[in-house]
Scaffold this motif. Sequence first.
Motif, PDB file in Angstrom:
ATOM      1  N   LEU A  54       0.831  -1.211   0.000  1.00  0.00           N
ATOM      2  CA  LEU A  54       0.000   0.000   0.000  1.00  0.00           C
ATOM      3  C   LEU A  54       0.865   1.260   0.000  1.00  0.00           C
ATOM      4  O   LEU A  54       0.580   2.214  -0.729  1.00  0.00           O
ATOM      5  CB  LEU A  54      -0.929  -0.006   1.218  1.00  0.00           C
ATOM      6  CG  LEU A  54      -2.083  -1.015   1.143  1.00  0.00           C
ATOM      7  CD1 LEU A  54      -2.753  -1.176   2.495  1.00  0.00           C
ATOM      8  CD2 LEU A  54      -3.096  -0.568   0.088  1.00  0.00           C
ATOM      9  N   ALA A  55       1.916   1.252   0.801  1.00  0.00           N
ATOM     10  CA  ALA A  55       2.811   2.416   0.832  1.00  0.00           C
ATOM     11  C   ALA A  55       3.487   2.593  -0.521  1.00  0.00           C
ATOM     12  O   ALA A  55       3.669   3.716  -1.004  1.00  0.00           O
ATOM     13  CB  ALA A  55       3.846   2.259   1.934  1.00  0.00           C
ATOM     14  N   GLY A  56       3.848   1.465  -1.143  1.00  0.00           N
ATOM     15  CA  GLY A  56       4.466   1.529  -2.467  1.00  0.00           C
ATOM     16  C   GLY A  56       3.509   2.124  -3.487  1.00  0.00           C
ATOM     17  O   GLY A  56       3.894   2.942  -4.328  1.00  0.00           O
ATOM     18  N   LEU A  57       2.234   1.717  -3.406  1.00  0.00           N
ATOM     19  CA  LEU A  57       1.242   2.287  -4.327  1.00  0.00           C
ATOM     20  C   LEU A  57       1.039   3.773  -4.034  1.00  0.00           C
ATOM     21  O   LEU A  57       0.837   4.573  -4.954  1.00  0.00           O
ATOM     22  CB  LEU A  57      -0.093   1.542  -4.198  1.00  0.00           C
ATOM     23  CG  LEU A  57      -0.114   0.111  -4.746  1.00  0.00           C
ATOM     24  CD1 LEU A  57      -1.461  -0.543  -4.472  1.00  0.00           C
ATOM     25  CD2 LEU A  57       0.168   0.089  -6.242  1.00  0.00           C
ATOM     26  N   ALA A  58       1.115   4.143  -2.758  1.00  0.00           N
ATOM     27  CA  ALA A  58       1.002   5.566  -2.404  1.00  0.00           C
ATOM     28  C   ALA A  58       2.119   6.352  -3.080  1.00  0.00           C
ATOM     29  O   ALA A  58       1.891   7.425  -3.645  1.00  0.00           O
ATOM     30  CB  ALA A  58       1.066   5.751  -0.893  1.00  0.00           C
ATOM     31  N   GLY A  59       3.338   5.790  -3.036  1.00  0.00           N
ATOM     32  CA  GLY A  59       4.466   6.440  -3.703  1.00  0.00           C
ATOM     33  C   GLY A  59       4.243   6.511  -5.205  1.00  0.00           C
ATOM     34  O   GLY A  59       4.526   7.521  -5.850  1.00  0.00           O
ATOM     35  N   LEU A  60       3.694   5.442  -5.747  1.00  0.00           N
ATOM     36  CA  LEU A  60       3.473   5.379  -7.195  1.00  0.00           C
ATOM     37  C   LEU A  60       2.481   6.451  -7.636  1.00  0.00           C
ATOM     38  O   LEU A  60       2.732   7.185  -8.588  1.00  0.00           O
ATOM     39  CB  LEU A  60       2.959   3.983  -7.558  1.00  0.00           C
ATOM     40  CG  LEU A  60       2.708   3.701  -9.034  1.00  0.00           C
ATOM     41  CD1 LEU A  60       3.076   2.263  -9.345  1.00  0.00           C
ATOM     42  CD2 LEU A  60       1.273   3.940  -9.431  1.00  0.00           C
ATOM     43  N   TRP A  61       1.365   6.564  -6.922  1.00  0.00           N
ATOM     44  CA  TRP A  61       0.355   7.565  -7.309  1.00  0.00           C
ATOM     45  C   TRP A  61       0.942   8.974  -7.237  1.00  0.00           C
ATOM     46  O   TRP A  61       0.686   9.802  -8.110  1.00  0.00           O
ATOM     47  CB  TRP A  61      -0.868   7.455  -6.398  1.00  0.00           C
ATOM     48  CG  TRP A  61      -1.862   6.462  -6.892  1.00  0.00           C
ATOM     49  CD1 TRP A  61      -1.793   5.100  -6.733  1.00  0.00           C
ATOM     50  CD2 TRP A  61      -3.051   6.713  -7.649  1.00  0.00           C
ATOM     51  NE1 TRP A  61      -2.869   4.515  -7.333  1.00  0.00           N
ATOM     52  CE2 TRP A  61      -3.660   5.469  -7.904  1.00  0.00           C
ATOM     53  CE3 TRP A  61      -3.670   7.867  -8.122  1.00  0.00           C
ATOM     54  CZ2 TRP A  61      -4.845   5.345  -8.615  1.00  0.00           C
ATOM     55  CZ3 TRP A  61      -4.862   7.745  -8.840  1.00  0.00           C
ATOM     56  CH2 TRP A  61      -5.438   6.502  -9.087  1.00  0.00           C
ATOM     57  N   ALA A  62       1.723   9.248  -6.191  1.00  0.00           N
ATOM     58  CA  ALA A  62       2.278  10.588  -6.048  1.00  0.00           C
ATOM     59  C   ALA A  62       3.294  10.865  -7.151  1.00  0.00           C
ATOM     60  O   ALA A  62       3.241  11.887  -7.829  1.00  0.00           O
ATOM     61  CB  ALA A  62       2.927  10.745  -4.675  1.00  0.00           C
ATOM     62  N   GLU A  63       4.223   9.942  -7.345  1.00  0.00           N
ATOM     63  CA  GLU A  63       5.292  10.229  -8.304  1.00  0.00           C
ATOM     64  C   GLU A  63       4.769  10.224  -9.731  1.00  0.00           C
ATOM     65  O   GLU A  63       5.274  10.947 -10.583  1.00  0.00           O
ATOM     66  CB  GLU A  63       6.426   9.206  -8.136  1.00  0.00           C
ATOM     67  CG  GLU A  63       7.014   9.286  -6.733  1.00  0.00           C
ATOM     68  CD  GLU A  63       8.521   9.156  -6.711  1.00  0.00           C
ATOM     69  OE1 GLU A  63       9.112   8.814  -7.744  1.00  0.00           O
ATOM     70  OE2 GLU A  63       9.100   9.412  -5.642  1.00  0.00           O
ATOM     71  N   ARG A  64       3.750   9.412  -9.998  1.00  0.00           N
ATOM     72  CA  ARG A  64       3.188   9.404 -11.346  1.00  0.00           C
ATOM     73  C   ARG A  64       2.577  10.745 -11.712  1.00  0.00           C
ATOM     74  O   ARG A  64       2.513  11.120 -12.867  1.00  0.00           O
ATOM     75  CB  ARG A  64       2.152   8.288 -11.482  1.00  0.00           C
ATOM     76  CG  ARG A  64       2.746   6.917 -11.769  1.00  0.00           C
ATOM     77  CD  ARG A  64       3.310   6.869 -13.165  1.00  0.00           C
ATOM     78  NE  ARG A  64       3.921   5.573 -13.470  1.00  0.00           N
ATOM     79  CZ  ARG A  64       4.602   5.347 -14.593  1.00  0.00           C
ATOM     80  NH1 ARG A  64       4.737   6.282 -15.494  1.00  0.00           N
ATOM     81  NH2 ARG A  64       5.146   4.173 -14.812  1.00  0.00           N
ATOM     82  N   ASN A  69       6.928  12.030  -2.800  1.00  0.00           N
ATOM     83  CA  ASN A  69       6.247  11.949  -1.502  1.00  0.00           C
ATOM     84  C   ASN A  69       7.139  11.279  -0.466  1.00  0.00           C
ATOM     85  O   ASN A  69       7.068  10.071  -0.253  1.00  0.00           O
ATOM     86  CB  ASN A  69       4.932  11.189  -1.664  1.00  0.00           C
ATOM     87  CG  ASN A  69       4.059  11.305  -0.440  1.00  0.00           C
ATOM     88  OD1 ASN A  69       4.478  11.882   0.564  1.00  0.00           O
ATOM     89  ND2 ASN A  69       2.871  10.762  -0.509  1.00  0.00           N
ATOM     90  N   ILE A  70       7.976  12.088   0.183  1.00  0.00           N
ATOM     91  CA  ILE A  70       8.790  11.575   1.282  1.00  0.00           C
ATOM     92  C   ILE A  70       7.906  11.435   2.522  1.00  0.00           C
ATOM     93  O   ILE A  70       8.271  10.820   3.497  1.00  0.00           O
ATOM     94  CB  ILE A  70       9.967  12.550   1.584  1.00  0.00           C
ATOM     95  CG1 ILE A  70      10.810  12.762   0.353  1.00  0.00           C
ATOM     96  CG2 ILE A  70      10.832  12.068   2.716  1.00  0.00           C
ATOM     97  CD1 ILE A  70      11.732  11.655   0.008  1.00  0.00           C
ATOM     98  N   GLY A  71       6.709  12.049   2.468  1.00  0.00           N
ATOM     99  CA  GLY A  71       5.835  12.065   3.634  1.00  0.00           C
ATOM    100  C   GLY A  71       5.000  10.816   3.806  1.00  0.00           C
ATOM    101  O   GLY A  71       4.139  10.780   4.680  1.00  0.00           O
ATOM    102  N   ILE A  72       5.234   9.780   3.012  1.00  0.00           N
ATOM    103  CA  ILE A  72       4.436   8.553   3.146  1.00  0.00           C
ATOM    104  C   ILE A  72       4.498   8.036   4.575  1.00  0.00           C
ATOM    105  O   ILE A  72       3.480   7.646   5.152  1.00  0.00           O
ATOM    106  CB  ILE A  72       4.950   7.451   2.193  1.00  0.00           C
ATOM    107  CG1 ILE A  72       4.777   7.895   0.746  1.00  0.00           C
ATOM    108  CG2 ILE A  72       4.184   6.155   2.411  1.00  0.00           C
ATOM    109  CD1 ILE A  72       5.354   6.913  -0.240  1.00  0.00           C
ATOM    110  N   GLU A  73       5.694   8.054   5.147  1.00  0.00           N
ATOM    111  CA  GLU A  73       5.852   7.576   6.517  1.00  0.00           C
ATOM    112  C   GLU A  73       4.919   8.346   7.455  1.00  0.00           C
ATOM    113  O   GLU A  73       4.198   7.746   8.252  1.00  0.00           O
ATOM    114  CB  GLU A  73       7.316   7.746   6.945  1.00  0.00           C
ATOM    115  CG  GLU A  73       7.611   7.343   8.377  1.00  0.00           C
ATOM    116  CD  GLU A  73       7.713   5.838   8.570  1.00  0.00           C
ATOM    117  OE1 GLU A  73       7.684   5.102   7.559  1.00  0.00           O
ATOM    118  OE2 GLU A  73       7.796   5.395   9.731  1.00  0.00           O
ATOM    119  N   GLY A  74       4.916   9.671   7.328  1.00  0.00           N
ATOM    120  CA  GLY A  74       4.062  10.490   8.177  1.00  0.00           C
ATOM    121  C   GLY A  74       2.586  10.193   7.955  1.00  0.00           C
ATOM    122  O   GLY A  74       1.802  10.096   8.900  1.00  0.00           O
ATOM    123  N   MET A  75       2.206  10.025   6.687  1.00  0.00           N
ATOM    124  CA  MET A  75       0.809   9.718   6.381  1.00  0.00           C
ATOM    125  C   MET A  75       0.421   8.357   6.950  1.00  0.00           C
ATOM    126  O   MET A  75      -0.697   8.144   7.411  1.00  0.00           O
ATOM    127  CB  MET A  75       0.588   9.767   4.872  1.00  0.00           C
ATOM    128  CG  MET A  75       0.805  11.165   4.306  1.00  0.00           C
ATOM    129  SD  MET A  75       0.848  11.207   2.513  1.00  0.00           S
ATOM    130  CE  MET A  75       1.603  12.813   2.249  1.00  0.00           C
TER     131      MET A  75
END
Lengths: 418, 518, 361
Positions: A54-64, A69-75
């Motif tokens: 899920l975190a990886g997909l979060a990164g994918l959506w942001a970077e795409r 999104n370095i803030g994934i950890e915070g989210m």
Amino acid sequence: MKFLQTLSVARRTIFLSLGFMLVLSAVRLITNADDITSSGTISSTMRVATPILLAGLAGLWAERVGIVNIGIEGMMIIGTWFGGYGAWKWGSWAGIALAIIAGSLVGLLHALATVRFNVNHVVSGIAINILAAGATEYLSIIFFKGQKGGGESQSPTGKGGYGEFDMPFLTGGRVGSWRSPDILGWIERKHDLPLLPDLAGFARGLLSDVYVPTLLAIALVPLTGYILWRTRFGLRLRSSGESPQAGESLGVPINRLRYQAMAVSGGLAGFAGAYLSCVFTSTYRQGQTGGQGYIGLATTIFGNWNPFGVLRGAILFGFPTALKFRDEKNVPALLLVVATVLVVVAIISFTRQKQILAMGLLFGSALSATTYFLVDEVPQEFVAATPYIVTILVLVGAQQQLRPPAHAGAPYRAGENH
Amino acid sequence: MSENSESHSGPLAVELHGISKSFPGVIANYAIELMVRPGTIHAIVGENGAGKSTLMKTLYGMHQPDDGTITVNGHAVQFKTPTEAIAAGIGMVHQHFMLADNLTIIENIILGAEPTDNRGRINFGVARERIEVLMASLGATFDPGTNVSELGVGQRQRVEILKVLYRGAKILILDEPTAVLVPQEVEELFETLKRLVLDGSTVIFISHKLDEVLTYCDEITVMRQGTTVAHTTPAQVDRRTLAQLMVGSDLPDPSGRETEVGEDIRLQVLGLNVASEIPGAKLALQDININVHSGEIVGIAGVEGNGQFELCEAILGLRPKLSGTISVGGNELSGSDTRTRREMGLSYIAFDRHREGLLLDSPLWENTFLGREENATLTAGPFMKNRSIEADSRVIIERFGVLTPSEQVPAFALSGGNQQKLVVGREMASNPKILLAAHPTRGVDVGAQSAIWDELRIARDRGLAVLLISADLEELIGLSDRILVMFDGHITAELDPNTATPEMLGTYMTGGEIVTSL
Amino acid sequence: MKSQRLQRVLVTSASSLLAVFVALCICAVILLITGKDPIQAYSTLFGAAGDIKVLQGTLNRATPLMISAAAVAIGFKMNLFNIGVEGQMRVALLATAVAGAAIDLPAPLHILFSLVVAMATGAIWAAFAGWLKVKRGVNEVISTIMLNFVALSLVAWAFKSFFTADNAPGVLLAKTKELPPSAWFPDIVERRLNGMFFIAILVLVLFYVLVWKTKFGFQLRASGANPGAARVTGVNPKRMVMISMLMSGALAGLVGMRALLGDVHAYQNNLAEQQGFNGIAVALLGRNHPLGIFISALLFGYLGEASGRLQLEDIPKEITTIMTGIIVLAVVIINEAVKRWDDKRIQHKAALALATRVVAE
């Protein structure tokens, strides 16, 4: 077409997995480390891998969409807290829903800073991580301290009930009140056979004792692929990450897309957090994420910004941890797996005229195999560092193959970049 | 001319009348008259800086004219944005492509105008069909499913054209489309354009390459110094007349000079070959031989992108050479780094002051210090002498007439002309032996221009050797003792500014050859 | 003439102050919503300022923050984002604890030796990221994040496997062999303020001199401001990347020394935790300038020191962590907005000055 390429990534994932199973199977027969392909390990891998996925997909959506999104950890941290709170008050599904909403809002905050105010993406992400850690600590004291089972740094136990899933006939799931046979389980126990029990174990691991949220997370992989590569929304979103100027010149509302994608990214990270506090365990604990948001970021890179690649990365990164959970003694067998895989990659590199790389890989393989015969136990720390080391190696060795969104992280203001 | 337009059967595709456009300090266009008949390839030719691109941006709605009228297909229009121009059937193929590399050709083309079902799902089948029809009409053969990153330059341009056609444009503006193409691709491009015209489109083609204009275009409008100076057809003119129209009939007089060119060779380039940055492409510089004596200004004429940039980088040691030698005052430079070369008295006014000349966010005194860290009066050992640097900066500001409240102002706050004077001042302040001056007066107002020219002359009289790269013929002829013409990585001619004619310059700069003895 | 410079300083300070003020307001709202009295909270929080012990503690807490902020800022000056200070610090901590305990030297030399080991190991760990960037084009943000976790694991493993000393009875937390007293950095105020504070001040002064007063510092700033312009003057951008990464890593190595040499005198798992990360916030609020870093470090140090008093009033001290996060977010947003406004103002003024000059002529 691009979607077919994604599909072909899916196909390649299956193909690679089969090859990998073969290696695992061989190693299992040699080392008698039966657990490395047991259904227990596989289902445990899936449980460990879900938040990473899920975190990886979060990164994918942001970077795409073009936002780092370095803030994934915070989210995710926000997600764990609200997940824990919701589960305590209303049950785990409510916790997950609440966490997704909270995560989205933090995602929108990141979008506000980076899109509206043009703040450096990394700086904003770091600020969000600091903020999230502080906010959850504060909220815990206000809401959890003094409650039964709760405390300064943990929530009271949440109400369970997210459901588990067993496939009828294949893994002994129930049809009505009748318990169907567990065919895969029967095959899996035939340990002397090659490959077959491994495949059965793999399939059984995927289909038995599965948390429903894990199934949801897995379903998000093809769904992400479909949305990003099949719909108008997805095409425009990707164009924003590749070349916002091109999109802008054709009337695509870049800024709006960035807000939307960041809401999704934050929601996914929130889900990842809630998974930890309402599914994997049933309480929020401070520091529960333990850097998994960053592993998610690593997974986005390792998965080459492709949802199926992210799935592959999440499973790969989750596997050693899961194995460790089950039985420490199995972990050294992984060294043999690594050694074998390195030899295969070395052969491939050799045929592609990359002799130096091949030599390096062979050396690594030899090192790995030697270590197997020398040690009885792989330290926990090495298991923990694996995702990061693998990602660095991928960045060093396979950068030509990586296709990051061309514009991710670059400053952009509508109408100013010509 | 405008009376004639009434006699045509239909309305003109595009008619511009009395258009003018100025930017702070510069009049980019004035009194523009342009008439483009439908179904033609209409060339707009002119030198760099003649105002062609400004004009096309006006037509495409990227900015609004100060004055004048625009008529498209007989209707008066006012475009506030490119989107409105697109709606009126005008499409523009930019010189710098607007393509997303990691998206497929189809995706790039349909972006923003995707055929979808009501759930937002893209119907790639429909898109592909439409694109394949358009591709057939262009004679393009690539697979629209591939990524743009896999395409060559010519094919990318084809995709840009497809983007425009996909949106139903009937009037296509191509901004210097052949600048990035190899000859074979140029031919293919014109085949494509011919097909489009046959299908009823109109093409406005911006160029400064006279051969292709004469060969392929139906009508020609010539621009010079911000305005249209002639409207003609290939049948009515030859290359020589066209070159003359473009450059202007009256070349400025070469400046008389009282001093003599020195005897010693300050800068010598011998048999220099430099590879292109694009792997597999032809050499960026081929067999370059240049001598610059002390007290001499050698001008390099040529359309931009013909190797001038690579020449400067090679001399400065910023770019590896394949073979040949570069010497300063008789010392071969191989193996010495850029810093050392500058210490030896090499100075450089960079092509683009924003990209390579200035620290825009830093105060002026830091900008005048840049590159002069070894100057003994400005530094003491490893330390900067800030007071001296600021004083020195004030001297430069004063001497070169940089208009600024103080040396503490950040560079971005200055106008272009003042920024350029600052850069020139800095490069001259270190008393160089050799100056590489690339477009030293580009984008500056007339006052600043003559001030910079005077400084160059004074320095030359004191013995400075100058390699002057310029696209401004007035500057080249007015300053140079000799003019070398560069085309396509070669030096194609050496001219005496006293005897050079516009025709000769125009011909050599645009790749033609004059069959006379040099 | 100097007024321009003064104005810029004023605008910069004002925007940072505004950010702090905005953060205080937002935190007041949060306190109100959660049923606490913001006035009581802030008077407790800032009322502690008169207490000499609190002030000593503030300086002590500010010490590592100043150094880690300088480590971050030196990268920023070159447009490099070293998020790896935490990891570089951790590697240096263990290496110094082990090397310092293994050797016998007279007091000042022993301390010097320890500091040098710390700087060297920090620089070596940072060199990985520098190498990845220069040779492989790997973004330093990603590589330093990854290397942080690798450092964390590597150090934890090495500590556990090789360097854990036998515990004295009654001590639960595992430690390395204790450093001999000759390696202890003396306190200024017994148990309250360690002498490393002076090293931190020295670091900031040297940072200022190096970056703003030397040729090298100028080249560093020039490469960060416009790599293209620096390149044509003969400054090698890759070399600058490597050097600034090494310097940043060397400073990162010093961050944990107050805790190691001045306090615990042995390595343990949570030693100096987060101090590398916190430097990022300090550098951002301090605008990468030594004076700004000094003030910001004092502010954050004070918040940390005084927050304990909030608990006496039944207000969670974590409100100060939220405050830190909001300050950072507010400061970067306000800086961007103010810069935009200020740039326009300066441009306008320059144009105006020109016009009058031309008229006068």
